[in-house]
Enzyme design. Structure first.
Site, PDB file in Angstrom:
ATOM      1  N   ASP A 140       0.850  -1.199   0.000  1.00  0.00           N
ATOM      2  CA  ASP A 140       0.000   0.000   0.000  1.00  0.00           C
ATOM      3  C   ASP A 140       0.882   1.245   0.000  1.00  0.00           C
ATOM      4  O   ASP A 140       1.982   1.227  -0.558  1.00  0.00           O
ATOM      5  CB  ASP A 140      -0.936  -0.064   1.235  1.00  0.00           C
ATOM      6  CG  ASP A 140      -2.243   0.673   1.010  1.00  0.00           C
ATOM      7  OD1 ASP A 140      -2.207   1.883   0.766  1.00  0.00           O
ATOM      8  OD2 ASP A 140      -3.314   0.029   1.081  1.00  0.00           O
ATOM      9  N   HIS A 201      -3.820   6.193   3.389  1.00  0.00           N
ATOM     10  CA  HIS A 201      -4.469   4.978   2.898  1.00  0.00           C
ATOM     11  C   HIS A 201      -3.862   3.695   3.479  1.00  0.00           C
ATOM     12  O   HIS A 201      -4.563   2.817   3.975  1.00  0.00           O
ATOM     13  CB  HIS A 201      -4.375   5.002   1.372  1.00  0.00           C
ATOM     14  CG  HIS A 201      -5.179   3.980   0.657  1.00  0.00           C
ATOM     15  ND1 HIS A 201      -4.731   2.689   0.457  1.00  0.00           N
ATOM     16  CD2 HIS A 201      -6.382   4.055   0.048  1.00  0.00           C
ATOM     17  CE1 HIS A 201      -5.641   2.022  -0.238  1.00  0.00           C
ATOM     18  NE2 HIS A 201      -6.656   2.822  -0.501  1.00  0.00           N
ATOM     19  N   SER A 524     -11.035  -0.511  -1.346  1.00  0.00           N
ATOM     20  CA  SER A 524      -9.779  -0.501  -0.581  1.00  0.00           C
ATOM     21  C   SER A 524     -10.018  -0.812   0.885  1.00  0.00           C
ATOM     22  O   SER A 524      -9.154  -1.365   1.555  1.00  0.00           O
ATOM     23  CB  SER A 524      -9.135   0.887  -0.643  1.00  0.00           C
ATOM     24  OG  SER A 524      -8.387   1.034  -1.808  1.00  0.00           O
TER      25      SER A 524
END
Ligand code: NAG
Ligand code: NAG
Ligand code: NAG
Ligand code: NAG
Ligand code: NAG
Ligand code: NAG
Ligand code: NAG
Length: 735
Positions: A140, A201, A524
């Site tokens: 990620d 994220h 996600s």
């Protein structure tokens, strides 16, 4: 280069060489040179092989600025900057399986665990000692290592099997919870080498899969509660491939992350990154990396994509990847707008700004411009709004894309509309996103009065008791590359998920706030939920293969109700087998297994041969005649799918084998639910005498052509009175 005679000349020579370097770089791009499995020879040195191949091709001994990275631990290959002609020469070399461009891919951006039934306390049993031996690899945007979600209070040293490192860069420390960090993002002055997360994220996905339980966290009071990963006692290893300054994630970096994660001995990999559509396996780094992971017993979880609700948008399509769609939880954030006439409309957004109910003048973007035509101005497109006309007012914008334009021009708040108003987003000031109808209500109120006013309130929370609904944005099937493999496989909560965040990243575009926990939405977010469930399952069945874990989660999923959402078309192409149910997944009864050789037979059936086959599997295997005849729909997958002609009657058979993982002595009976498809199961009864015994059966479905772009579905359930082993059967005509 000629020796310069004066300092002026030196400067000139430098300028010339810079100019030619810049020109050179324009003809070159980064290609992945994939070389399959690592040779077994003990004296094989991958890096020197890569260097000499590259030197041979570019005809220079200096490969500086050319070699981007080497793959050398779990498979063989490298990434390099090449011209088109160099690419061609390499592609024709004997040791090289294939050469393909490294494309940019995208990130597909506390309550949720309770909603799924994996509550703290009684119902969910845990195996803390095995859980702490579990390592989750997260590919990620890096991680915020100082987050309380990754504190190692109470953790012992990393599991013995761990072979990774902590190379997070300066000012980055791992601990006994966050046991490894590597970074593959390009180094620049602004973004030095670091596994630190500057997007938020990666911190969010890692904490969703395996973050500690942290009490009383919220986004400015919204969504307060305990933030907790699926397996809080598990360890985390991060592989950073995405960077804020770079606006994307590189394919060559992703392949390096797989190369290392597999060799580091992670137990499973979660990757919330993808493209806009499905790609053939041979040019998809995630499909190649995940194949090698599967061959080593490591399951890969991947997000389906955020390109829904249009069909054929699912970007994660390989059967050795567990593909996750996103659904809504029973909690939603609503933001009320109170009009001057007392009427209230309810919009969606995560609005933490409290304007105390004060009403401000309303102005429509369309009439708040002096520089743009009405069509650009009504969307509040960049550069259109006039600060004199919007200052201190609430601006109506026909799109939720640029409300920060209104803020920049001095507006107090904004009211926008969206057709995807089934989830709430964070904005940098007071915003409410309305449905088309409610937005029109505000517009007609504005028409009806001379001095229209309204108040945008702070968000509140609603709890609905309805079943989960697939999110509008979640990418849908059918699978554009392998029509007879159902994708996505499963759904899990993805909307408005509260989890750890990086204070180095703004919580929304143009936001100046810094938060340690934030609410994000996307597949996600659903992907690491299922990664947490898979890891949880592995603590009960440490020896189960990736396909067994995937099967257990799919066949025990909650059935979704296709007609539960009037605004949002849903069927198996939206949710696959259904909604993940962590507790039931522990005891699936029977599982559908598929190992590496089964997947190779599957590829042979797709007419992959020689080099192409090696491209994915990495081994030099050739297809047997029998393998070449194997039909893709007969891969031993937990769902059954066939594409048929739209108008002609069809009769399709699926061959499957189940393995008994329930009780040694058991008898399962087949049942086909629903009347939409005629189905016959032979044999209709399977009797097992021992654990791990396998039994095969055939399902034959028939009917008349479903019609173009139509799907008919039913379910096969094997039941022994205790377990219910459920598989979707889908027949469709091309979309
Ligand atoms: C290290 O990172 C932390 C967290 O971002 C920051 O507060 C601190 O200032 C950094 N220290 C240095 C020396 O850069
Ligand atoms: C969240 O905050 C509200 C308001 O302060 C409070 O009523 C509620 O009990 C809190 N919920 C949790 C789970 O802490
Ligand atoms: C508001 O008035 C304008 C001009 O009279 C008209 O074109 C528009 O349709 C009206 N809008 C609504 C929502 O009533
Ligand atoms: C599915 O949803 C529809 C519409 O809300 C409802 O009428 C129906 O009873 C539901 N079916 C099941 C099996 O829950
Ligand atoms: C893989 O599964 C097949 C059955 O589908 C079996 O025949 C084969 O021995 C298995 N291979 C390995 C390496 O376990
Ligand atoms: C593979 O090739 C055979 C023979 O050319 C063809 O009949 C078959 O449809 C092909 N299969 C796929 C999946 O493309
Ligand atoms: C399994 O079932 C058979 C027939 O019902 C019975 O004879 C046998 O004892 C059972 N075996 C075990 C291990 O329970």
């Amino acid at each position: 280069m000629a020796k310069p005679a004066c300092s002026y000349c030196l400067l000139f020579a430098l300028l010339v060489s810079f100019a030619s370097a810049a020109k050179d770089d324009q003809d070159k791009q980064v290609y992945i040179v994939y070389m399959g499995a690592l040779p077994a020879r003990v004296d094989y040195m991958p890096m020197s092989h890569h260097t000499s191949l590259l030197q041979e091709v570019i005809g220079e001994s200096s490969i500086e600025n050319r070699l981007v990275r080497s793959y050398k631990r779990s498979f063989n290959g490298f990434a390099a900057r090449l011209t088109e002609s160099e690419r061609e020469i390499l592609a024709n070399m004997e040791d090289v399986v294939s050469v393909f461009p490294s494309k940019k891919l995208k990130l597909q951006t506390t309550m949720s665990w309770d909603f799924m039934g994996l509550k703290e306390g009684k119902r969910a049993k845990r195996n803390p000692s095995i859980e702490s031996n579990t390592i989750i690899g997260v590919i990620d945007s890096g991680i915020y290592p100082e987050s309380e979600s990754f504190s190692d209070k109470g953790f012992g040293p990393p599991p013995k099997k761990w072979k990774g490192v902590c190379e997070g860069g300066t000012n980055f420390s791992c601990n006994n919870k966050l046991i490894g960090a590597r970074s593959y993002t390009p180094k620049t002055n602004e973004f030095p080498h670091s596994a630190r997360d500057n997007m938020g994220h990666g911190t969010h996905t890692a904490s969703t899969a395996a973050g500690n339980a942290v009490k009383d966290v919220s986004f400015y009071g919204l969504g307060n509660g305990t933030a907790r990963g699926g397996v809080p006692a598990a360890r985390i290893a991060v592989y950073k491939v995405c960077e804020a300054g770079f606006e994307g994630c590189t394919g060559d970096g992703i392949l390096s992350a797989y190369d290392d994660a597999i060799a580091d001995n992670v137990d499973l990999i979660t990757i919330s990154i993808g493209g806009d559509t499905g790609q053939p396996f041979e040019v998809d780094p995630t499909a190649i990396g995940a194949f090698h992971a599967m061959a080593k017993g490591i399951l890969t979880l991947n997000s389906a994509g955020n390109s829904g609700p249009e069909s054929s948008t699912v970007s994660s399509i390989a059967p050795w990847i567990f593909t996750v769609a996103a659904s809504n939880t029973n909690r939603g954030f609503v933001t009320k707008v109170v009009l001057g006439d007392g009427k209230t409309v309810v919009g969606r957004s995560v609005n933490s700004f409290d304007l105390k109910g004060t009403k401000y003048p309303l102005v429509y973007g369309e009439s708040a411009t002096r520089s743009c035509d009405a069509d650009s101005a009504r969307f509040c497109s960049p550069g259109c709004l006039d600060s004199k006309l919007v200052k201190g007012k609430i601006v109506l914008c026909d799109s939720a894309e640029h409300p920060d334009e209104a803020q920049a021009m001095g507006a107090i708040a904004s009211i926008t509309k969206s057709s995807k108003a089934d989830f709430a987003t964070i904005f940098s000031f007071s915003v409410s996103v309305l449905s088309e109808d409610d937005y029109n209500t505000v517009l007609s109120y504005m028409n009806s009065t001379k001095n229209p006013k309204a108040a945008v309130l702070k968000s509140g929370t609603t709890f609905k008791q309805t079943a989960p609904v697939i999110a509008s944005y979640s990418s849908r099937g059918p699978n554009t590359i392998i029509p007879d493999i159902l994708k996505p496989d499963i759904t899990a909560p993805g909307s408005e998920i509260l989890a750890a965040y990086s204070p180095d990243a703004p919580p929304s575009k143009s936001d100046t706030r810094h938060v340690k926990y934030s609410l994000l939405t996307g597949t996600s977010m659903s992907c690491p939920h299922v990664a947490g469930v898979a890891a949880y399952l592995k603590t009960f069945h440490p020896r189960w293969s990736p396909s067994m874990i995937q099967s257990a989660i799919m066949t025990t999923a909650w059935p979704m109700n296709a007609s539960a959402s009037p605004i949002n078309e849903m069927d198996e192409f939206a949710y696959g087998a259904g909604h993940v149910d962590p507790i039931s997944a522990i005891h699936p009864g029977l599982v559908y297994e598929a190992n590496k050789s089964d997947h190779i037979a599957f590829l042979c059936g797709l007419n992959y041969t020689g080099k192409n086959l090696k491209l994915i599997s990495g081994d030099s295997v050739s297809c047997t005649k029998e393998q070449t005849k194997s039909l893709p729909r007969n891969l031993n997958y937990p769902s059954m799918t066939a594409q048929v002609s739209a108008t002609k009657p069809f009769k399709v058979a699926f061959r499957r084998t189940v393995t008994n993982v329930g009780m040694s002595n058991s008898t399962y009976k087949a049942k086909v639910v629903g009347t939409k498809l005629k189905a016959k199961v032979v044999p209709g009864v399977l009797s097992f005498k021992s654990l791990h015994e396998k039994k095969s059966f055939t399902v034959t479905v028939s009917g008349k052509g479903p019609g173009a772009e139509k799907l008919v579905s039913t379910h096969l359930i094997w039941s022994d009175g205790f377990h219910s082993v459920r598989s979707p059967i889908v027949v469709y005509a091309s979309y």
